[in-house]
Scaffold this motif. Structure first.
Motif, PDB file in Angstrom:
ATOM      1  N   VAL A  17       0.814  -1.100  -0.100  1.00  0.00           N
ATOM      2  CA  VAL A  17      -0.064  -0.074  -0.029  1.00  0.00           C
ATOM      3  C   VAL A  17       0.757   1.198  -0.041  1.00  0.00           C
ATOM      4  O   VAL A  17       0.577   2.000  -0.879  1.00  0.00           O
ATOM      5  CB  VAL A  17      -0.788  -0.043   1.198  1.00  0.00           C
ATOM      6  N   ALA A 122      -5.498   4.466  -0.694  1.00  0.00           N
ATOM      7  CA  ALA A 122      -4.224   3.758   0.084  1.00  0.00           C
ATOM      8  C   ALA A 122      -4.399   4.031   1.391  1.00  0.00           C
ATOM      9  O   ALA A 122      -4.084   3.129   2.067  1.00  0.00           O
ATOM     10  CB  ALA A 122      -2.958   4.315  -0.611  1.00  0.00           C
ATOM     11  N   THR A 125      -6.855   1.897   2.846  1.00  0.00           N
ATOM     12  CA  THR A 125      -6.736   0.566   2.798  1.00  0.00           C
ATOM     13  C   THR A 125      -5.670   0.257   3.943  1.00  0.00           C
ATOM     14  O   THR A 125      -5.700  -0.796   4.704  1.00  0.00           O
ATOM     15  CB  THR A 125      -6.091   0.014   1.697  1.00  0.00           C
TER      16      THR A 125
END
Length: 195
Positions: A17, A122, A125
């Protein structure tokens, strides 16, 4: 706390990520600093077109950031990142493959829309991947790497432009888009292994 934080730097899905965020911010930095110069100097377009290209990119980023939540709700984080990588690569490839001002600026529009989702997704996540109660620390890991990319991107393009020319140097955004796509696929594989 330091031991827990160092574990985050060894968490493979979190590092994937972080790499995606780095590539997104690297591309944003390159577009912000070099797109106007590309239009004005490499393509010798009038000042109005040069300025409009940068303005279109930033407007697309703003609109994309406002609409990113809806896209994530429809498609989920993974598909959003996959689509963003593909569209960023395609939009930049279009901009670099032609000298037609409208097509170049249209490519910038696509790149702006695509990149706008990468960093927010991102961060989201990273928070989802974090161990319980460690979301802020996980996001800080992604932020550290990501903003390093934002600072390095323009420098990388400048160095490559000196050797290969600005058009080739901006091709790093095409490469970054495909890498975002590939890393998003790899991230999905890592998450399946863990579940």
């Amino acid at each position: 706390k330091e031991i827990e934080r160092s574990r985050l730097y060894r968490n493979v899905p979190l590092l994937l990520v972080a790499a995606i965020a780095t590539l997104g911010l690297l591309s944003e930095g390159e577009m912000e600093h070099w797109s106007g110069i590309y239009l004005r100097q490499s393509l010798a377009l009038p000042a109005l077109v040069g300025a409009s290209g940068v303005a279109v990119f930033h407007a697309a980023m703003a609109v994309g950031r406002l609409g990113a939540a809806g896209i994530v709700l429809c498609f989920g984080n993974r598909r959003t990142l996959l689509g963003a990588g593909l569209l960023a690569a395609g939009g930049m490839a279009l901009s670099l493959a032609t000298r037609e001002p409208l097509l170049v600026v249209a490519g910038f529009l696509v790149v702006g829309l695509a990149l706008s989702a990468v960093v927010p997704v991102a961060f989201s996540t990273a928070g989802d991947l974090a161990p319980s109660g460690r979301a802020a620390a996980a996001i800080s890991v992604v932020t550290t790497f990501g903003y390093g990319g934002f600072l390095l991107g323009p420098v990388i393009v400048g160095g490559l432009a000196e050797v290969f020319g600005l058009r080739v140097a901006l091709g790093t955004i095409v490469v970054a888009g495909f890498l975002i796509l590939a890393l998003s696929l790899r991230l999905a594989g890592q998450q399946k292994q863990k579940s």
